[in-house]
Design an enzyme around this catalytic site. Sequence first.
Site: not given
Ligand code: CMP
Length: 167
Positions: A38, A78, A141, A144, A155
């Site tokens: 990311k 998403y 984070n 993904h 995906e």
């Molecule tokens: P990802 O695995 O990419 O799938 C969905 C994404 O939404 C997740 O990782 C996080 O980056 C994001 N996400 C999930 N929960 C939250 C949250 N409470 N606040 C902000 N981002 C979130």
Amino acid sequence: MAALADGSRAVISPHPDLSNRPRVTVFPMAERTFSILKPDATRRNLTGKINAMIEDAGLRIIAQRRIRMSREQAEDFYEIHKDRPFYGELVEFMTSAPVIVQVLEGSNAVAKYREVMGATNPAQADDGTIRKLYALSMGENSVHGSDSGDNAKIEIAQFFDADDIVG
Ligand code: CMP
């Protein structure tokens, strides 16, 4: 070596007890998963370090591209989170800098990669995982990974043509 319909390979050899029955050993097709490094990872120049963790875990990066995700691509990708309060922030973040999209292959690739990534919330991620080491927050984070084999196929198809994946 024979190719089975699902892509698995079978090796047929004489049975060790010398009976007429041949021994068939099936090598299941390695599973594939979809990965994104990311914007927080590309901004901090962490893509090589994260790729090393992926490869050290026994996963092969069989396709990879650095792209700038369009708003439309991020919204589509998403869409499942469309009604969540963080959706807008998530789309903004994913389009804020380049990302690396990848196809990973290996035995139990979906589960293996989720183990290597660690929990979505870095505060809950296990030691030694990508998110424990590098994630900045729940949103930023670093990586993904698909949550199932079926979603991995969907995906992967959103970002790669079959011709892009040469194994
Ligand atoms: P990802 O695995 O990419 O799938 C969905 C994404 O939404 C997740 O990782 C996080 O980056 C994001 N996400 C999930 N929960 C939250 C949250 N409470 N606040 C902000 N981002 C979130």
